[in-house]
Design a protein around this motif. Structure first.
Motif, PDB file in Angstrom:
ATOM      1  N   SER A 121      -9.372 -48.089  76.373  1.00  0.00           N
ATOM      2  CA  SER A 121      -8.376 -47.332  77.114  1.00  0.00           C
ATOM      3  C   SER A 121      -7.580 -46.504  76.112  1.00  0.00           C
ATOM      4  O   SER A 121      -7.073 -47.040  75.122  1.00  0.00           O
ATOM      5  CB  SER A 121      -7.452 -48.292  77.878  1.00  0.00           C
ATOM      6  OG  SER A 121      -6.405 -47.583  78.504  1.00  0.00           O
ATOM      7  N   ILE A 122      -7.475 -45.214  76.364  1.00  0.00           N
ATOM      8  CA  ILE A 122      -6.861 -44.281  75.417  1.00  0.00           C
ATOM      9  C   ILE A 122      -5.579 -43.718  76.022  1.00  0.00           C
ATOM     10  O   ILE A 122      -5.588 -43.230  77.146  1.00  0.00           O
ATOM     11  CB  ILE A 122      -7.826 -43.122  75.083  1.00  0.00           C
ATOM     12  CG1 ILE A 122      -9.160 -43.674  74.569  1.00  0.00           C
ATOM     13  CG2 ILE A 122      -7.204 -42.176  74.069  1.00  0.00           C
ATOM     14  CD1 ILE A 122     -10.242 -42.611  74.447  1.00  0.00           C
ATOM     15  N   SER A 123      -4.484 -43.782  75.247  1.00  0.00           N
ATOM     16  CA  SER A 123      -3.220 -43.255  75.782  1.00  0.00           C
ATOM     17  C   SER A 123      -2.456 -42.382  74.800  1.00  0.00           C
ATOM     18  O   SER A 123      -1.311 -42.029  75.061  1.00  0.00           O
ATOM     19  CB  SER A 123      -2.325 -44.414  76.243  1.00  0.00           C
ATOM     20  OG  SER A 123      -1.972 -45.240  75.169  1.00  0.00           O
ATOM     21  N   SER A 124      -3.054 -42.042  73.655  1.00  0.00           N
ATOM     22  CA  SER A 124      -2.385 -41.094  72.759  1.00  0.00           C
ATOM     23  C   SER A 124      -3.415 -40.166  72.123  1.00  0.00           C
ATOM     24  O   SER A 124      -4.566 -40.556  71.875  1.00  0.00           O
ATOM     25  CB  SER A 124      -1.592 -41.824  71.668  1.00  0.00           C
ATOM     26  OG  SER A 124      -2.401 -42.192  70.580  1.00  0.00           O
ATOM     27  N   VAL A 125      -3.000 -38.939  71.883  1.00  0.00           N
ATOM     28  CA  VAL A 125      -3.893 -37.926  71.332  1.00  0.00           C
ATOM     29  C   VAL A 125      -4.296 -38.272  69.906  1.00  0.00           C
ATOM     30  O   VAL A 125      -5.467 -38.145  69.522  1.00  0.00           O
ATOM     31  CB  VAL A 125      -3.222 -36.541  71.386  1.00  0.00           C
ATOM     32  CG1 VAL A 125      -4.085 -35.498  70.667  1.00  0.00           C
ATOM     33  CG2 VAL A 125      -2.974 -36.128  72.825  1.00  0.00           C
ATOM     34  N   GLU A 126      -3.324 -38.725  69.099  1.00  0.00           N
ATOM     35  CA  GLU A 126      -3.627 -39.044  67.699  1.00  0.00           C
ATOM     36  C   GLU A 126      -4.691 -40.121  67.587  1.00  0.00           C
ATOM     37  O   GLU A 126      -5.660 -39.997  66.830  1.00  0.00           O
ATOM     38  CB  GLU A 126      -2.343 -39.489  66.982  1.00  0.00           C
ATOM     39  CG  GLU A 126      -2.558 -39.795  65.504  1.00  0.00           C
ATOM     40  CD  GLU A 126      -1.286 -40.213  64.791  1.00  0.00           C
ATOM     41  OE1 GLU A 126      -1.355 -40.475  63.572  1.00  0.00           O
ATOM     42  OE2 GLU A 126      -0.231 -40.272  65.449  1.00  0.00           O
ATOM     43  N   ALA A 127      -4.533 -41.189  68.362  1.00  0.00           N
ATOM     44  CA  ALA A 127      -5.509 -42.277  68.325  1.00  0.00           C
ATOM     45  C   ALA A 127      -6.846 -41.826  68.892  1.00  0.00           C
ATOM     46  O   ALA A 127      -7.915 -42.227  68.391  1.00  0.00           O
ATOM     47  CB  ALA A 127      -4.978 -43.473  69.090  1.00  0.00           C
ATOM     48  N   ALA A 128      -6.819 -40.991  69.919  1.00  0.00           N
ATOM     49  CA  ALA A 128      -8.063 -40.488  70.509  1.00  0.00           C
ATOM     50  C   ALA A 128      -8.855 -39.670  69.499  1.00  0.00           C
ATOM     51  O   ALA A 128     -10.089 -39.784  69.416  1.00  0.00           O
ATOM     52  CB  ALA A 128      -7.746 -39.650  71.739  1.00  0.00           C
ATOM     53  N   ASN A 129      -8.171 -38.853  68.718  1.00  0.00           N
ATOM     54  CA  ASN A 129      -8.859 -38.041  67.718  1.00  0.00           C
ATOM     55  C   ASN A 129      -9.521 -38.908  66.652  1.00  0.00           C
ATOM     56  O   ASN A 129     -10.643 -38.623  66.213  1.00  0.00           O
ATOM     57  CB  ASN A 129      -7.871 -37.069  67.072  1.00  0.00           C
ATOM     58  CG  ASN A 129      -7.420 -35.975  68.034  1.00  0.00           C
ATOM     59  OD1 ASN A 129      -8.104 -35.675  69.010  1.00  0.00           O
ATOM     60  ND2 ASN A 129      -6.273 -35.372  67.762  1.00  0.00           N
ATOM     61  N   ILE A 130      -8.822 -39.946  66.216  1.00  0.00           N
ATOM     62  CA  ILE A 130      -9.396 -40.842  65.210  1.00  0.00           C
ATOM     63  C   ILE A 130     -10.588 -41.593  65.786  1.00  0.00           C
ATOM     64  O   ILE A 130     -11.613 -41.782  65.119  1.00  0.00           O
ATOM     65  CB  ILE A 130      -8.313 -41.821  64.708  1.00  0.00           C
ATOM     66  CG1 ILE A 130      -7.217 -41.046  63.970  1.00  0.00           C
ATOM     67  CG2 ILE A 130      -8.922 -42.889  63.797  1.00  0.00           C
ATOM     68  CD1 ILE A 130      -6.035 -41.896  63.553  1.00  0.00           C
ATOM     69  N   LEU A 131     -10.482 -42.010  67.038  1.00  0.00           N
ATOM     70  CA  LEU A 131     -11.593 -42.705  67.701  1.00  0.00           C
ATOM     71  C   LEU A 131     -12.819 -41.798  67.791  1.00  0.00           C
ATOM     72  O   LEU A 131     -13.937 -42.211  67.457  1.00  0.00           O
ATOM     73  CB  LEU A 131     -11.151 -43.149  69.096  1.00  0.00           C
ATOM     74  CG  LEU A 131     -12.207 -43.876  69.940  1.00  0.00           C
ATOM     75  CD1 LEU A 131     -12.418 -45.282  69.414  1.00  0.00           C
ATOM     76  CD2 LEU A 131     -11.778 -43.926  71.407  1.00  0.00           C
ATOM     77  N   GLU A 132     -12.596 -40.580  68.236  1.00  0.00           N
ATOM     78  CA  GLU A 132     -13.714 -39.642  68.394  1.00  0.00           C
ATOM     79  C   GLU A 132     -14.388 -39.333  67.060  1.00  0.00           C
ATOM     80  O   GLU A 132     -15.614 -39.177  66.989  1.00  0.00           O
ATOM     81  CB  GLU A 132     -13.198 -38.334  69.017  1.00  0.00           C
ATOM     82  CG  GLU A 132     -12.740 -38.447  70.449  1.00  0.00           C
ATOM     83  CD  GLU A 132     -13.891 -38.403  71.437  1.00  0.00           C
ATOM     84  OE1 GLU A 132     -15.037 -38.129  71.002  1.00  0.00           O
ATOM     85  OE2 GLU A 132     -13.658 -38.643  72.638  1.00  0.00           O
ATOM     86  N   ALA A 133     -13.607 -39.251  65.996  1.00  0.00           N
ATOM     87  CA  ALA A 133     -14.153 -38.878  64.696  1.00  0.00           C
ATOM     88  C   ALA A 133     -14.891 -40.022  64.008  1.00  0.00           C
ATOM     89  O   ALA A 133     -15.743 -39.775  63.139  1.00  0.00           O
ATOM     90  CB  ALA A 133     -13.027 -38.378  63.791  1.00  0.00           C
ATOM     91  N   SER A 134     -14.590 -41.263  64.381  1.00  0.00           N
ATOM     92  CA  SER A 134     -15.132 -42.401  63.632  1.00  0.00           C
ATOM     93  C   SER A 134     -16.165 -43.217  64.391  1.00  0.00           C
ATOM     94  O   SER A 134     -16.850 -44.051  63.798  1.00  0.00           O
ATOM     95  CB  SER A 134     -13.989 -43.331  63.204  1.00  0.00           C
ATOM     96  OG  SER A 134     -13.291 -43.823  64.344  1.00  0.00           O
ATOM     97  N   CYS A 135     -16.274 -43.014  65.707  1.00  0.00           N
ATOM     98  CA  CYS A 135     -17.159 -43.850  66.521  1.00  0.00           C
ATOM     99  C   CYS A 135     -18.075 -42.996  67.392  1.00  0.00           C
ATOM    100  O   CYS A 135     -17.784 -41.831  67.679  1.00  0.00           O
ATOM    101  CB  CYS A 135     -16.346 -44.777  67.425  1.00  0.00           C
ATOM    102  SG  CYS A 135     -15.261 -45.919  66.569  1.00  0.00           S
ATOM    103  N   ASP A 136     -19.159 -43.606  67.813  1.00  0.00           N
ATOM    104  CA  ASP A 136     -20.059 -42.989  68.785  1.00  0.00           C
ATOM    105  C   ASP A 136     -19.492 -43.283  70.171  1.00  0.00           C
ATOM    106  O   ASP A 136     -19.760 -44.321  70.774  1.00  0.00           O
ATOM    107  CB  ASP A 136     -21.466 -43.565  68.639  1.00  0.00           C
ATOM    108  CG  ASP A 136     -22.454 -42.952  69.622  1.00  0.00           C
ATOM    109  OD1 ASP A 136     -22.113 -41.904  70.214  1.00  0.00           O
ATOM    110  OD2 ASP A 136     -23.537 -43.530  69.813  1.00  0.00           O
TER     111      ASP A 136
END
Length: 359
Positions: free
Chosen positions: A165-180
Motif C-alpha cells: 500500500s503506497i501513500s507517499s510520492v517519495e516512497a513510491a519513487n524509491i519503490l519503483e526504482a528498486s523493485c519489480d
C-alpha cells in the motif's frame, strides 16, 4: 490509496535503496528478543518477529534531548539546534504505526506544535509490515490491528510476495526504482483477504472484548480493585519505558562544572513514578500506587479518548511482558469481565454522574 505487488526477494533491494539517502531503523534480533536499531546492511533485518522489546518511539521522541543552552552569568539563552537525520522506520507493525499517529496528535495537532518532534517526524518515512499476534496482543480490541494512515509504504505479506500500500510520492519513487513492481491481481486480493482472516482468528480469545471501557472506567473509579492493583506496583516505570504512546516528560537543567553555563534537557517521565505528581512544598497529588496506577489506566482508556476520539493504548502487549507485577490493561479488562460489564453499569448507576474525579 495505491496498491502494488513486489516479490519477497526484492525486499533487500528496497532496503538498500532507502539506505542510500536515509538512516534505516529496523527490527533486529538481540538474543531471544527483537529491538528496533539502526542497520548497516539489509541482512541485519529480521522481519519474523511478533513484538519488539520497545517501540521505535525514541527516534521521534528521544529519551533525553537538549532544548536550549544558557549562560548563567550573562543571563542569555541559545536555542539548541539538533542535527535531524533523514530516517526510515522499516518494518513497523500496525500497532506501532497507530502509536505514532497518537503521538502526532499530541505533538503536531495540538494548539502549539512541538518543533523538536515536528522536525524529526517530517524527516522520517514509515514502512509498515503486517504481522501475526501472540498471546499478549490485543490491538484488535482498540481498532489498532490495521494501519489506515500514518505510513509511507505498508507491506502485507502474501508468502512469496508482498501487497504494498503506497501513500507517499517519495516512497513510491524509491519503490519503483528498486523493485519489480506490478499491479495487484484478483488472486493477490483473494490471498490478502485470507491473510487478514488468519490474523483475526489468531488473537488470544481469552482476552475479553469489553464494550464501553471508558464508561466502565468512570463507573468503577472508586472501586477497591484499584487499591489491590496499585498495591502490587513496584514503581519501576518499566510500563512507560516500553509503551509506544507514553509521552510524559520532565524538564531538567544541567549546569556545567564551571557553574556558568548549562543546558535544558527534556527527559522521559512516568506517571507511575512516586515523584511524578509531587509539587513545591512536598505535596504529592498521587502519593500511593492506587492513585498512580488508576491514573495511568484512566488516561489510557478514558481521558485520551475524550480529547482525541481514540484510546491511547494500542494493545501492543509490551507492558504485559515488562511488568513483573502483572499490571496491565488486560487485567483491567478481566476485572470488568468479572464484574459483568452490562450489569455493572446498572449496579453502579449512570456513570455520567461520576465525573468528579480524585486528583
Amino acid at each position: 490509496m495505491l496498491y502494488r505487488v513486489i516479490d519477497a526477494q526484492d525486499l533487500p533491494g528496497l532496503v538498500a535503496a532507502f539506505m542510500e539517502r536515509h538512516e534505516v531503523v529496523a527490527p533486529v534480533r538481540r538474543g531471544s528478543k527483537h529491538v528496533f536499531d539502526v542497520i548497516s546492511s539489509p541482512d541485519e533485518i529480521d522481519l519474523d518477529y511478533t513484538t519488539t522489546v520497545a517501540s521505535p518511539k525514541k527516534y521521534l521522541l528521544p529519551p533525553r534531548e537538549t532544548l536550549m543552552a544558557y549562560n548563567a552569568e550573562t543571563n542569555r539563552i541559545r536555542e539548541y539546534e539538533a542535527e535531524i537525520t533523514p530516517r526510515v522506520i522499516f518494518g513497523a507493525h500496525p500497532c506501532d504505526i497507530n502509536a505514532i499517529n497518537r503521538l502526532d496528535q499530541v505533538f503536531l495537532e495540538s494548539p502549539y506544535a512541538d518543533p523538536y518532534y515536528a522536525a524529526r517526524r517530517k524527516a522520517t518515512l514509515v514502512v509498515g509490515l503486517s504481522c501475526m499476534p501472540d498471546d499478549t496482543c490485543f490491538c484488535h480490541l482498540w481498532d489498532s490491528d490495521e494501519a489506515r494512515f500514518g505510513y509511507d509504504l505498508f507491506l502485507q505479506s502474501l508468502g512469496d510476495r508482498y501487497l504494498v500500500s503506497i501513500s507517499s510520492v517519495e516512497a513510491a519513487n524509491i519503490l519503483e526504482a528498486s523493485c519489480d513492481v506490478r499491479e495487484a491481481t484478483d488472486a493477490d486480493r483473494i490471498d490478502f483477504r485470507h491473510a487478514t482472516r488468519r490474523r483475526q482468528d489468531a488473537f488470544n480469545q481469552d482476552i475479553p472484548d469489553i464494550q464501553e471501557v471508558a464508561m466502565l472506567m468512570d463507573a468503577f473509579h472508586s472501586d477497591p480493585y484499584w487499591a489491590e492493583l496499585g498495591g502490587r506496583c513496584l514503581s519501576c516505570t518499566a510500563c512507560s519505558a516500553v509503551c509506544p504512546t507514553c509521552y510524559c516528560f520532565d524538564i531538567e537543567d544541567v549546569l556545567a562544572p564551571d557553574g556558568k553555563t548549562g543546558v535544558r534537557d527534556r527527559i522521559w517521565d512516568s506517571c507511575t513514578a512516586p515523584q511524578f505528581a509531587e509539587v513545591a512544598g512536598g505535596h504529592n497529588f498521587r502519593p500511593d500506587g492506587r492513585n498512580r496506577v488508576r491514573h495511568r489506566m484512566y488516561h489510557k482508556l478514558n481521558g485520551f479518548l475524550a480529547a482525541h476520539d481514540r484510546m491511547l493504548c494500542v494493545g501492543c502487549g509490551r507492558c504485559v511482558t515488562a511488568c513483573k507485577a502483572n499490571i496491565n490493561p488486560i487485567e483491567v479488562l478481566n476485572f470488568f469481565k468479572a464484574k459483568g460489564s452490562d450489569d455493572a453499569l446498572d449496579a453502579e448507576g449512570d456513570p455520567a454522574g461520576t465525573q468528579a474525579k480524585e486528583a
